[in-house]
Design an enzyme around this catalytic site. Sequence first.
Site, mmCIF file in Angstrom:
data_model
loop_
_atom_site.group_PDB
_atom_site.id
_atom_site.type_symbol
_atom_site.label_atom_id
_atom_site.label_comp_id
_atom_site.label_asym_id
_atom_site.label_seq_id
_atom_site.Cartn_x
_atom_site.Cartn_y
_atom_site.Cartn_z
ATOM 1 N N GLU A 93 -23.839 10.348 3.670
ATOM 2 C CA GLU A 93 -24.089 8.883 3.212
ATOM 3 C C GLU A 93 -24.082 8.940 1.690
ATOM 4 O O GLU A 93 -23.418 7.965 1.036
ATOM 5 C CB GLU A 93 -25.188 8.384 3.741
ATOM 6 N N TYR B 13 -28.586 0.488 1.701
ATOM 7 C CA TYR B 13 -27.672 0.760 2.400
ATOM 8 C C TYR B 13 -28.069 2.452 3.105
ATOM 9 O O TYR B 13 -27.947 2.595 4.365
ATOM 10 C CB TYR B 13 -26.117 0.857 1.941
ATOM 11 N N ASP C 138 -22.140 -2.180 4.756
ATOM 12 C CA ASP C 138 -21.333 -1.786 3.770
ATOM 13 C C ASP C 138 -20.264 -2.553 3.797
ATOM 14 O O ASP C 138 -19.953 -3.441 4.560
ATOM 15 C CB ASP C 138 -20.899 -0.243 4.193
ATOM 16 N N CYS D 292 -10.490 -3.230 12.065
ATOM 17 C CA CYS D 292 -10.518 -4.188 11.382
ATOM 18 C C CYS D 292 -10.427 -3.961 9.945
ATOM 19 O O CYS D 292 -11.229 -4.344 8.881
ATOM 20 C CB CYS D 292 -11.929 -4.983 11.398
ATOM 21 N N CYS E 255 -6.093 -6.678 15.584
ATOM 22 C CA CYS E 255 -6.670 -7.436 16.307
ATOM 23 C C CYS E 255 -6.428 -7.295 17.913
ATOM 24 O O CYS E 255 -7.406 -7.122 18.582
ATOM 25 C CB CYS E 255 -6.754 -8.829 16.204
ATOM 26 N N CYS F 138 -8.957 -4.733 19.135
ATOM 27 C CA CYS F 138 -10.212 -4.772 18.730
ATOM 28 C C CYS F 138 -11.204 -5.408 19.913
ATOM 29 O O CYS F 138 -10.726 -6.240 20.737
ATOM 30 C CB CYS F 138 -10.355 -5.849 17.520
ATOM 31 N N CYS G 206 -13.458 -13.660 17.955
ATOM 32 C CA CYS G 206 -13.006 -13.615 16.476
ATOM 33 C C CYS G 206 -12.777 -14.794 16.008
ATOM 34 O O CYS G 206 -11.594 -15.318 16.265
ATOM 35 C CB CYS G 206 -12.352 -12.562 16.162
HETATM 36 FE FE1 SF4 Z 1 -11.280 -7.805 12.758
HETATM 37 FE FE2 SF4 Z 1 -11.606 -10.165 14.272
HETATM 38 FE FE3 SF4 Z 1 -9.196 -8.878 14.243
HETATM 39 FE FE4 SF4 Z 1 -11.473 -7.839 15.473
HETATM 40 S S1 SF4 Z 1 -10.235 -9.541 16.000
HETATM 41 S S2 SF4 Z 1 -9.866 -6.757 14.048
HETATM 42 S S3 SF4 Z 1 -13.079 -8.449 14.035
HETATM 43 S S4 SF4 Z 1 -10.159 -10.021 12.509
#
Ligand code: SF4
Length: 353
Positions: free
Chosen positions: A43, A126, A144, A196, A203, A206, A212
């Site tokens: 880290e 952090y 972060d 992301c 997305c 994700c 989102c």
């Molecule tokens: Fe990022 Fe939202 Fe896309 Fe997921 S859906 S990658 S959180 S922008």
Amino acid sequence: MPPTTPASLADRLLVWYDRHRRVLPWRAPPGVRPDPYHVWLSEVMLQQTTVAAVAPYFQAFVARWPTVRDLAAAPLDSVLREWAGLGYYARARNLHKCAQTVAAWRGGRFPEDEAALRKLPGVGDYTAAAIAAIAFGHRAVVMDGNVERAVARLFAVRDPLPGAKPALKRLAGELTPDVRPGDYAQALMDLGATVCTPRKPACGLCPWMADCAARAAGIAETLPAKAEKTERPTRRGVAFWAMRPDGSVLLRRRPEAGLLGGMIEIPSTPWRAEVWAPDEAAGAAPVAAEWRALPGLVRHGFTHFQLELSVMAGKVGGNAAARGLWCPLDRLGDHALPTLMRKVVRHALAKAY
Ligand code: SF4
């Protein structure tokens, strides 16, 4: 579909993490207790540096100093030399100080909670949160750049950074689960690093896609918004490439306090806004010589300013009185030269002969 709650968002992220986690040299495999020394070391190294850049340094450090006590017992110069190239030498000095604190006061065991971790040299909010969560399984909100980005997008926070930081931390805190907080922290870092991403977030891959807000509004790539940056000022200086007939070059140790404190340098004038006239610069040289300005400039970016160094080369007699130490050219690698000074060496070698 059940209503989305912070718990279900965290659950989905953890399921995704169990399938897609990155394999990193400092990361314990699933089911294995992480080594706090590895977590702390990685880290600190990762502050403002990429995973790819850190990996070989991390491996070299743990091969050479397998425990925090070994690192504490190492001479500072060896640690700085091993660190050379990672930049930000104050961090390397704090790393060493922190190892000595943990070894001397705690028998080599890191404290477990965030508040105690924050008291260690070089451990800020952090890093303390990351160690508490990853190494000890404490619930901690680890913020972060990757986390800020994913959270800003999930909730479509349009306020620019850095002003939006407290709001993003509060939202991230609401999402942080009590179970597997270490895995959750690493999952969020991985999501930000691999899915992301700053540009072209994936997305479709994700686990938060359905919830989102930024994706729904079609603004994911524009977030997080950033406040306009003010231009970094430029400072200027002159470095002196002094060469003896035996092929040795003059080096000098910088003062402990200040930028690149305690590091070995090619001697230079102070760094300031105004350009140095050749005569004025020669007056600040560490040794008397016929100085010759080399063509071109060495440029280096520091956090708060941009540095432009011109380089003057001079031949000096074998017995010249100089402030510094003479180093044979082929032994320059023995010294922990910071990146800026390595640029000066390359520039001088390319232009002086
Ligand atoms: Fe990022 Fe939202 Fe896309 Fe997921 S859906 S990658 S959180 S922008």
